[in-house]
Design a protein around this motif. Structure first.
Motif, short mmCIF file in Angstrom:
data_model
loop_
_atom_site.label_atom_id
_atom_site.label_comp_id
_atom_site.label_asym_id
_atom_site.label_seq_id
_atom_site.Cartn_x
_atom_site.Cartn_y
_atom_site.Cartn_z
N TRP A 135 43.61 45.92 35.87
CA TRP A 135 44.93 46.49 36.13
C TRP A 135 45.19 47.70 35.25
O TRP A 135 45.83 48.66 35.67
N GLU A 190 48.73 40.97 43.11
CA GLU A 190 49.36 39.89 42.34
C GLU A 190 50.45 39.20 43.16
O GLU A 190 51.37 38.64 42.62
N ARG A 197 47.34 37.82 38.68
CA ARG A 197 46.66 39.10 38.88
C ARG A 197 45.24 38.86 39.37
O ARG A 197 44.49 38.08 38.78
N THR A 235 40.43 36.56 38.67
CA THR A 235 41.84 36.20 38.84
C THR A 235 42.46 35.80 37.51
O THR A 235 41.77 35.42 36.56
#
Length: 531
Positions: free
Chosen positions: A378, A413, A419, A439
């Motif tokens: 991310w 998400e 996420r 994950t």
């Protein structure tokens, strides 16, 4: 009785009078539902659970109450329901003791208060049946004992369970009606709960009006096998479970169930169990013994639901096959049975294959729980490239975290995974054929919509490696061919290799033979009116 369990309530609770109109039975609902491996290093905590409190929120959990069906409407109107607490989680490790004790206290105090306000006629124990709690040998037995202490002996108790649950003598004695799924994969999970709740409402109404409890019978069969060897898609389980409806149609028999038990817990209660209940004691015991005999006769015939091999053998076959997509189950780390969801045995071997590194074969590994790598993805954003050390943070068995360089292909998400990131593995700066999904939360990618959140498809790769045991329906439909890889992990399919030491013996597959069930093995109960 534990210090936190309320004292048993006195009998003679107030009930609606005739002037109040037709009295409906008052049914409490509560439970903790999780399947727990005692062989995984993972510990399940409160953060793993979806927790519901109160009647409206708990009833909303049952689709037959919300889908507009006639049967659901009739059942909804047949009783006054009192929801207390229900906690449900993806299978995992043993539940932390302090979390369990807190929920047990909340359930027992809530039921005691509801029963003091107006008598409960019944209680629906909404569980999976294979929960393990740190320091307890029989978690469901402990919980139902505490609940009986809160509501007393007069309330009719029913439960509907997963067929991979366990039926201990304690659980059997404390429940008046017990049933379980008849299919694996569990396409009848909600059908089973509706049946169990319907039978409970009928029995509670009858007992409240002076009738007798159903007769019940339990027969244990010392067999302990993984679900991947007992799927109802294949024989002999297909015929064993397929014969149950005919048994329930016999005069005096209401329900018959077969629990295959939970293979990945090392506890004395872990073994197959047959339970029947109904109005005729002899018919009930005969039905239980007949089904137990069918299971015993098939004891040496159980085989894996798919071709098996080491992961390397499975990968060899997948790459050579013309069937696309070819799915491989990383069965030893299946989070759907309690695996940690982060062993890297398969990932390391995918990275060793030149066919995949060159891009000649496209491959997907889904998924490994790794919040560190997910957060890093991310931070990079879609299209970003970076170095990762994937997996092996919970179950660090060889090879542990696997280093790789990858490009972030997609992020999401919006689902239960927290996420999630799809990482396209790079060889230097060149994309390979391998995509790995990481994950933030343990998860099981059994449905197409989970793949779609990351722009992936169940049929979009040549080879799909998934942390599963037997494939769930949507996976099974997507796979052109598949194999079950006998991989290491907390839910290893090789039970002897796992090292059980507390189960009862003899027991198949740990011993070559077991005795045939007979009348002396029947544990009976019920058949009497409540005071």
């Amino acid at each position: 009785m534990s210090a936190t369990t309320p004292s048993p309530p006195p009998t003679g609770r107030t009930r609606p009078t005739a002037e109040d109109g037709p009295a409906r039975p008052r049914i409490g609902i509560a439970g903790i539902a999780i399947e727990s491996s005692t062989f995984t290093p993972y510990r399940s905590s409160a953060s793993d659970f979806e927790v519901r409190r109160g009647t409206a929120d708990i009833l909303d959990r049952f689709p037959f109450f919300t889908d507009g069906s006639d049967s659901g409407r009739v059942l909804h109107e047949a009783a006054d329901y009192v929801g207390v607490l229900h906690a449900r989680a993806l299978p995992g490790g043993q539940l932390e003791r302090e979390v369990y004790e807190g929920w047990k206290r909340e359930i027992t105090e809530g039921l005691a208060a509801a029963h003091a306000e107006q008598a409960l006629d019944g209680f629906f124990f909404d569980i999976h049946g294979a929960m393990s709690v740190v320091g307890l040998e029989d978690a469901e037995g402990d919980l139902i004992t505490a609940i009986r202490g809160a509501v007393g002996p007069d309330v009719v108790v029913g439960t509907a369970m997963d067929l991979h649950g366990n039926v201990s003598e304690t659980l059997f004695d404390a429940c008046d009606l017990l049933t379980c799924y008849r299919h694996a994969p569990h396409i009848d999970a909600w059908e089973t709960r509706e049946r169990g709740l319907r039978d409970l409402v009928a029995a509670a109404t009858r007992v409240r009006d002076g009738g007798a409890l159903p007769h019940k019978a339990l027969v244990h069969v010392p067999i302990l096998l993984p679900g991947e060897m007992t799927s109802t898609r294949i024989e002999p389980a297909a015929s064993i479970y397929g014969g149950i409806p005919a048994l329930t149609e016999r005069e005096g028999v209401t329900d018959v169930s077969c629990w295959i038990g939970f293979a990945w817990a090392d506890q004395p209660r872990c073994q197959a169990a047959i339970v029947a209940f109904g109005d005729d004691a002899s018919a009930v015991e005969d039905a239980a013994l007949e089904l137990a005999g069918s299971l015993w006769q098939a004891r040496h015939r159980f085989e894996f639901v798919a071709p098996t091999g080491s992961f390397t053998q499975c990968l060899d076959r997948a790459i050579a096959s013309e069937a696309r997509p070819f799915w491989i189950s990383d069965s030893g780390d299946n989070p759907g049975a309690g695996g940690a969801d982060d062993t890297t045995h398969c990932l390391a071997r995918l990275l060793d294959r030149e066919e995949i590194l060159s891009g000649q074969v496209s491959a997907l590994m889904v998924s490994l729980v790794d919040p560190v790598s997910a957060d890093a993805a991310w931070d990079l954003g879609v299209g970003g490239r970076g170095e990762f050390a994937v997996g092996g943070r919970i179950d660090a068995r060889d090879p542990g975290p696997v280093p790789l360089r990858a490009e972030v292909a997609a992020l999401d998400e919006s689902g239960p995974t927290g996420r999630a990131a799809a990482l396209r593995v790079l060889d230097g700066e060149r994309p390979t054929g391998l995509t790995v999904v990481v994950t933030g939360r343990r998860s099981q990618w059994a449905r197409q919509e989970m793949f779609e959140r990351l722009g992936l498809s169940m049929t979009g790769f040549d080879v799909v490696t998934v942390k599963m045991g037997y494939l769930e329906p949507e996976q099974y439909e997507a796979a052109a061919d598949w194999m079950l890889a006998l991989t290491p992990g907390g839910v290893d399919q090789d039970l002897v290799r796992l090292g059980h030491s507390r189960i009862r013996r003899p027991m198949i597959p740990f011993d070559k033979e077991i005795p045939a069930p007979g009348a002396a093995d029947v544990r009976a109960g019920g058949g009497t009116p409540r005071p």
